[in-house]
Motif scaffolding. Structure first.
Motif, PDB file in Angstrom:
ATOM      1  N   UNK A 178      15.765  -4.295  54.355  1.00  0.00           N
ATOM      2  CA  UNK A 178      16.044  -3.712  53.045  1.00  0.00           C
ATOM      3  C   UNK A 178      16.943  -4.675  52.268  1.00  0.00           C
ATOM      4  N   UNK A 179      16.542  -5.005  51.052  1.00  0.00           N
ATOM      5  CA  UNK A 179      17.327  -5.909  50.207  1.00  0.00           C
ATOM      6  C   UNK A 179      18.086  -5.165  49.119  1.00  0.00           C
ATOM      7  N   UNK A 180      17.762  -3.908  48.930  1.00  0.00           N
ATOM      8  CA  UNK A 180      18.443  -3.118  47.917  1.00  0.00           C
ATOM      9  C   UNK A 180      17.718  -1.806  47.703  1.00  0.00           C
ATOM     10  N   UNK A 208      11.391  -0.216  41.058  1.00  0.00           N
ATOM     11  CA  UNK A 208      11.551  -1.455  40.307  1.00  0.00           C
ATOM     12  C   UNK A 208      10.348  -2.371  40.423  1.00  0.00           C
ATOM     13  N   UNK A 209       9.597  -2.194  41.497  1.00  0.00           N
ATOM     14  CA  UNK A 209       8.403  -3.015  41.721  1.00  0.00           C
ATOM     15  C   UNK A 209       7.361  -2.159  42.426  1.00  0.00           C
ATOM     16  N   UNK A 217      22.904  -1.267  52.186  1.00  0.00           N
ATOM     17  CA  UNK A 217      21.471  -1.262  52.498  1.00  0.00           C
ATOM     18  C   UNK A 217      21.009  -2.458  53.326  1.00  0.00           C
ATOM     19  N   UNK A 218      21.783  -3.532  53.321  1.00  0.00           N
ATOM     20  CA  UNK A 218      21.336  -4.792  53.913  1.00  0.00           C
ATOM     21  C   UNK A 218      21.270  -4.782  55.435  1.00  0.00           C
ATOM     22  N   UNK A 219      21.864  -3.774  56.059  1.00  0.00           N
ATOM     23  CA  UNK A 219      21.842  -3.709  57.525  1.00  0.00           C
ATOM     24  C   UNK A 219      20.707  -2.826  58.035  1.00  0.00           C
ATOM     25  N   UNK A 220      19.801  -2.440  57.151  1.00  0.00           N
ATOM     26  CA  UNK A 220      18.694  -1.566  57.530  1.00  0.00           C
ATOM     27  C   UNK A 220      17.359  -2.289  57.453  1.00  0.00           C
ATOM     28  N   UNK A 261      14.293   4.309  46.125  1.00  0.00           N
ATOM     29  CA  UNK A 261      13.230   3.329  46.309  1.00  0.00           C
ATOM     30  C   UNK A 261      13.844   2.081  46.927  1.00  0.00           C
ATOM     31  N   UNK A 262      13.279   1.638  48.033  1.00  0.00           N
ATOM     32  CA  UNK A 262      13.779   0.487  48.754  1.00  0.00           C
ATOM     33  C   UNK A 262      13.047  -0.772  48.337  1.00  0.00           C
ATOM     34  N   UNK A 263      13.817  -1.820  48.108  1.00  0.00           N
ATOM     35  CA  UNK A 263      13.262  -3.143  47.868  1.00  0.00           C
ATOM     36  C   UNK A 263      13.301  -3.875  49.195  1.00  0.00           C
ATOM     37  N   UNK A 264      12.148  -4.354  49.633  1.00  0.00           N
ATOM     38  CA  UNK A 264      12.039  -4.940  50.960  1.00  0.00           C
ATOM     39  C   UNK A 264      11.959  -6.453  50.890  1.00  0.00           C
ATOM     40  N   UNK A 265      12.492  -7.084  51.938  1.00  0.00           N
ATOM     41  CA  UNK A 265      12.436  -8.537  52.040  1.00  0.00           C
ATOM     42  C   UNK A 265      11.731  -8.943  53.322  1.00  0.00           C
TER      43      UNK A 265
END
Length: 92
Positions: free
Chosen positions: A13-15, A21-22, A40-43, A4-8
Motif C-alpha cells: 500500500x502506497x497511500x 484517485x486512479x 499505510x506503508x506497512x501494509x 481506496x488504496x493506492x498500490x505499489x
C-alpha cells in the motif's frame, strides 16, 4: 469507513484516500480507528486480504530518520557563523 488504496510494487500500500484517485485503486472498508489510516506503508493487500508487514515495519524503524528542516537550518547557521568569524579574522 470506505477508503481506496493506492498500490505499489509487491502489493504494498502506497497511500489511501476517501475517493478513488486512479482506476487501479482498491476499495476497502475499515474501522475508523484502523492503523492503516495512520501508517499505510506497512501494509500489503493481496487476494482481498489486508496484512500488516511486520518485517518491513521493523526495517523502517531501524532506518536512520531524516533530519528535520529545523536541524538542517541550525547546522547551516552554525556553519555560516564559523565562516563569517573566519572572514573577520576570528573576531565575533
Amino acid at each position: 469507513m470506505k477508503i481506496y488504496l493506492s498500490m505499489g510494487a509487491d502489493n504494498r500500500v502506497e497511500g489511501w484516500g476517501n475517493i478513488r484517485g486512479a482506476e487501479s485503486d482498491v476499495e476497502l472498508d475499515v474501522a475508523e480507528d484502523h492503523n492503516i489510516l495512520n501508517n499505510p506503508f506497512i501494509y500489503k493487500y493481496s487476494d482481498g486480504i489486508l496484512t500488516r508487514d511486520t518485517a518491513y515495519e521493523e526495517e523502517l524503524k531501524n532506518q536512520p530518520k531524516p533530519k528535520t528542516l529545523i536541524e538542517i537550518l541550525g547546522e547551516q547557521i552554525v556553519s555560516l557563523k564559523l565562516e563569517i568569524a573566519a572572514l573577520k579574522g576570528g573576531k565575533s
